[in-house]
Scaffold this motif. Sequence first.
Motif, short mmCIF file in Angstrom:
data_model
loop_
_atom_site.label_atom_id
_atom_site.label_comp_id
_atom_site.label_asym_id
_atom_site.label_seq_id
_atom_site.Cartn_x
_atom_site.Cartn_y
_atom_site.Cartn_z
N GLY A 399 0.79 -1.23 0.00
CA GLY A 399 0.00 0.00 0.00
C GLY A 399 0.82 1.27 0.00
N GLY A 400 2.12 1.16 0.15
CA GLY A 400 2.97 2.34 0.28
C GLY A 400 3.12 3.12 -1.01
N GLU A 401 3.08 4.46 -0.90
CA GLU A 401 3.24 5.34 -2.05
C GLU A 401 4.52 6.15 -1.98
OE1 GLU A 401 -0.28 7.65 -2.42
OE2 GLU A 401 -1.58 5.92 -2.76
N CYS A 402 5.04 6.37 -0.78
CA CYS A 402 6.30 7.11 -0.62
C CYS A 402 6.84 6.86 0.78
CB CYS A 402 6.10 8.61 -0.85
SG CYS A 402 4.98 9.37 0.34
N LEU A 403 8.09 7.25 0.99
CA LEU A 403 8.68 7.12 2.33
C LEU A 403 8.21 8.26 3.23
CD1 LEU A 403 12.39 6.13 1.62
CD2 LEU A 403 10.48 4.66 2.26
N ILE A 404 8.39 9.48 2.75
CA ILE A 404 8.06 10.66 3.55
C ILE A 404 7.11 11.53 2.76
CG2 ILE A 404 8.98 12.74 4.63
CD1 ILE A 404 11.57 11.25 5.14
N ASP A 405 6.00 11.89 3.39
CA ASP A 405 4.99 12.72 2.75
C ASP A 405 4.65 13.88 3.67
OD1 ASP A 405 2.90 13.85 1.42
OD2 ASP A 405 1.69 12.03 1.28
N THR A 406 5.02 15.08 3.25
CA THR A 406 4.68 16.26 4.06
C THR A 406 3.49 17.00 3.49
OG1 THR A 406 6.11 17.75 2.81
CG2 THR A 406 7.12 16.49 4.61
N THR A 407 3.00 16.59 2.34
CA THR A 407 1.92 17.35 1.70
C THR A 407 0.57 17.12 2.35
OG1 THR A 407 1.46 15.56 0.12
CG2 THR A 407 3.14 17.17 -0.49
N VAL A 432 14.83 -0.03 -1.74
CA VAL A 432 13.38 -0.14 -1.88
C VAL A 432 13.12 -1.17 -2.97
CG1 VAL A 432 11.22 1.05 -2.36
CG2 VAL A 432 13.07 2.25 -1.18
N ILE A 433 12.42 -2.26 -2.64
CA ILE A 433 12.25 -3.39 -3.55
C ILE A 433 10.78 -3.81 -3.59
CG2 ILE A 433 12.93 -5.79 -4.00
CD1 ILE A 433 15.55 -5.19 -2.52
N ASP A 434 10.28 -3.99 -4.79
CA ASP A 434 8.92 -4.53 -5.01
C ASP A 434 7.84 -3.74 -4.27
OD1 ASP A 434 9.96 -6.49 -6.64
OD2 ASP A 434 10.15 -7.96 -5.03
N CYS A 435 7.87 -2.43 -4.43
CA CYS A 435 6.83 -1.56 -3.88
C CYS A 435 6.07 -0.98 -5.07
CB CYS A 435 7.44 -0.47 -3.01
SG CYS A 435 8.27 -1.13 -1.53
N GLU A 436 4.99 -1.62 -5.46
CA GLU A 436 4.34 -1.37 -6.74
C GLU A 436 3.73 0.03 -6.86
OE1 GLU A 436 1.56 -4.44 -7.50
OE2 GLU A 436 3.09 -6.00 -7.72
N LYS A 437 3.29 0.62 -5.76
CA LYS A 437 2.59 1.90 -5.82
C LYS A 437 3.49 3.09 -5.55
CE LYS A 437 -1.96 0.01 -4.61
NZ LYS A 437 -3.11 0.11 -3.69
N PHE A 438 4.74 2.85 -5.28
CA PHE A 438 5.65 3.97 -5.02
C PHE A 438 5.79 4.82 -6.28
CE2 PHE A 438 8.52 4.08 -1.19
CZ PHE A 438 7.64 3.42 -0.37
N SER A 439 5.41 6.10 -6.19
CA SER A 439 5.63 7.03 -7.30
C SER A 439 6.82 7.94 -7.02
CB SER A 439 4.38 7.87 -7.54
OG SER A 439 4.02 8.60 -6.38
N LYS A 440 7.04 8.22 -5.76
CA LYS A 440 8.19 9.01 -5.33
C LYS A 440 8.67 8.45 -3.99
CE LYS A 440 6.39 13.31 -7.34
NZ LYS A 440 5.98 14.71 -7.04
N LEU A 441 9.94 8.57 -3.73
CA LEU A 441 10.41 8.22 -2.39
C LEU A 441 10.10 9.34 -1.41
CD1 LEU A 441 13.84 6.48 -3.06
CD2 LEU A 441 11.55 5.51 -2.99
N PHE A 442 10.18 10.56 -1.89
CA PHE A 442 9.89 11.74 -1.06
C PHE A 442 8.79 12.55 -1.74
CE2 PHE A 442 14.20 10.53 -0.18
CZ PHE A 442 14.34 10.71 1.18
N ARG A 443 7.74 12.82 -1.00
CA ARG A 443 6.70 13.72 -1.46
C ARG A 443 6.73 14.93 -0.54
NH1 ARG A 443 1.34 10.73 -1.96
NH2 ARG A 443 2.39 9.83 -3.79
N ILE A 444 7.33 15.99 -1.02
CA ILE A 444 7.71 17.08 -0.14
C ILE A 444 6.88 18.32 -0.43
CG2 ILE A 444 9.63 18.53 0.64
CD1 ILE A 444 9.95 15.61 1.32
N ASN A 445 6.46 18.98 0.63
CA ASN A 445 5.79 20.27 0.53
C ASN A 445 6.78 21.31 0.01
OD1 ASN A 445 5.13 23.06 1.80
ND2 ASN A 445 3.21 21.91 2.02
N ASP A 446 6.33 22.13 -0.95
CA ASP A 446 7.23 23.09 -1.59
C ASP A 446 7.86 24.05 -0.61
OD1 ASP A 446 6.79 22.01 -4.04
OD2 ASP A 446 5.14 23.37 -4.56
N GLY A 447 7.14 24.40 0.43
CA GLY A 447 7.70 25.34 1.39
C GLY A 447 8.80 24.75 2.24
N ILE A 448 8.81 23.45 2.37
CA ILE A 448 9.83 22.80 3.20
C ILE A 448 11.03 22.39 2.37
CG2 ILE A 448 10.30 20.72 4.57
CD1 ILE A 448 7.48 20.82 5.59
#
Length: 558
Positions: A399-407, A432-448
Motif C-alpha cells: 500500500g505504500g506510495e512514498c517514504l516521507i509525505d509532508t503534503t 526499496v524493492i517490489d513496492c508497486e505503488k511507489f511514485s516518489k520516495l519523497f513527497r515534499i511540501n514546496d515550502g519545506i
Amino acid sequence: TDSIVHFEAEEARIEGVPLSAFKDSFKISKQLELTAIKDHNLVPEANEDGLNGVISLRLRDCTYLECLVDTTTTATKNGPASAFTHLETLNIEYMDGFEALCKGQPPQGFLKNLKHLEVSACSKFQLADELFHNREENQEHPLSNLQSLVLYKLPELRWIFKGSPHSFTLQSLKVVNIDRCRKLKSLFSPSLIQSRVLLEELKIRGCQELVTLFPDGEIESKTSSLPLCLPKLKTLRINVCSKLEYVVPVTLAQPLPALALLSVSYCDELKQVFGMPNEQDGVQHLDSLLLPSLQDLELIWLRNLTSFAPQNYVVKAPSLKRLEAYGCSRVMNLPIQQANNQLQLTLGGVELSAFKEMLCNTKDLILEDLEDHKNLVPDLVDLEHLDGLTSLSINSWRGGECLIDTTQAIMDFKCNDQPPKCFLQNLKILRVIDCEKFSKLFRINDGIESKAHYLPNLKTVEIRGCPSLEYVFPHASVGGFSHLQKIELVELRNLRIRYVEGALVKRVSGHVNPMLAPKVAELNAAVRKALIEFEQLSLKFLCIESVHLWNLEFEYLD
C-alpha cells in the motif's frame, strides 16, 4: 549362529548377528557400534560383565533391543554388579522396540560417567520411568555427569524427568535439544530446574502438546523467591509448539542473567513470551524484567502474541542488538528499553506503531510485507524517530506510495517541533524493492523542500521492481550527495531521467530496452561522463563508484 566367538578389540562394529554370539568379548573395547543385532538387551543377555570398559556406544536399527540393561528377569546375585560405568557417549537411533535405558533396579554406577546422550526415532522410548525411581539410597545418581541431551522424534515421550529432584541430579547438563516429541507436555518443574545451574542451551521444536516448560500447577508465587535457576543459559529456541501459551513464567525470568539469544517461532497459541500464571493475572503492581545479556530476539509467526511480558512489567534489555518480528499482527505494544543506538530492527507483517519506541535506537531498519498506510512518515512513525538510521530497506510494501509525505499534513510538517532542516541525515544505505505503488520516495511540501537537506550522507541507493516510480530524489536538494558511491536501478518502467555534466563515474553497467528508449546511444554516452539526474534536479556528485541500470523503461529528457 549358536557358536560363541571370542575376540578383543578397542573398537568393534557388529551388524546383523546377536551380540550374545560374542559373550565374554569386549573386555578391552572402548568404542562399540552395533547395527541390527538380534538381542533384547545388552546386559546380561548379550554380555554378563556389564560392558564397563566401553566409552562410546552407538546402537542403530536393532529391532528387538528393548533396553541396555534388564535386571527384572535376573536375580541380583546372577546379574552384573555394575554396568556401563565408564560410558561417556551413547547414541541410539531407529529402534522401534527400545523402551528404556534400564528395566528394573539399575546396577551400581550405571551411566554415572555419561556425558552425551542422543536418542532418535525410537517409537516406544521413555527416558526416566524406572531409571531413577528404583535406585537404592546408597547408589550414585545416574546421569549426574550428563552434559548434552538430544531427543528427536520420540512419539511416546511425555516428560523428560519426572518426580522428586532427590531421585536424580543433572547438575552437569549444558545442552538440551528436543525435536518432534509430539506428546511431550512439560519439561522441568521449578524444583527440578534448580539443579540446571550449568545449562547453556535449550532448543525445543515440534512438540505439539507442550503447554509449558513447567508442569501445570507447580508455578506458584513462591517461585519468585527461588535462587538463580538458569544463571548460564545463553540460548533459548522454541519452534513449532502450537499449544504453548508462554515460554517462561515471568516470576522465573529474572534469573536469566546470561541469556543472549531468545527465538520463538510458529507457536500459534502463544500470547506472551514471559507470562503470568493464571492465579496472578489480577496483580497490577509495577515490576521490571531485566535481561542484561540479551542481544538477539526473534519473534516469528506468533499470530496470537499480544505482548512480550505482562502489562504491568517494564522490560529492560540494555544489550539488545537485533530484533526480528514477523507475522505478529496482534502485538499492539512492545516497550523494551534498550540502552544503545546500534539496534538492527527487522519487521514484517506487524503493526509498525507497536515498535515506535524502539525506532529511536535503531541503526538498521528492515521492513517487509507491510499492508496498510501510504507512507512511513508521518502515518507510521514521526520523522525524529528515524534520525539514527544508517540503513533502511523496504521490501513488498503493497500500500505504500512514498517514504516521507509532508503534503498531507494539516499543520506545517515538523520534526522536534521545528521545521525539518535535514531528512534522514545519517542514512548511508537505502533499498526499496517490489513496492508497486511507489511514485516518489519523497513527497515534499514546496515550502519545506527548498530549506532542507536530503540524505546528506547517502552512499548506496538500490531501487528494484517499483513500476510506478517516477523520481528517486526530491526536486531540490541543498548540498547535493557528496558521499554517493553506488546507484542500482532495476525494473523501473516509469522512471523519468535526465543527465548533467560534471560527475565522475568509474563503472557503468546495465541494459536499456532499445524499443522503449530511442536515444540509448546518447544516454549511454551521457552516463559515462555524468550520472543520471532527475527532472529539474541539479545534483553535484563528487565520485560515483558504479551505476547499474537494468530493464529501465523511461522517458528520456533532453
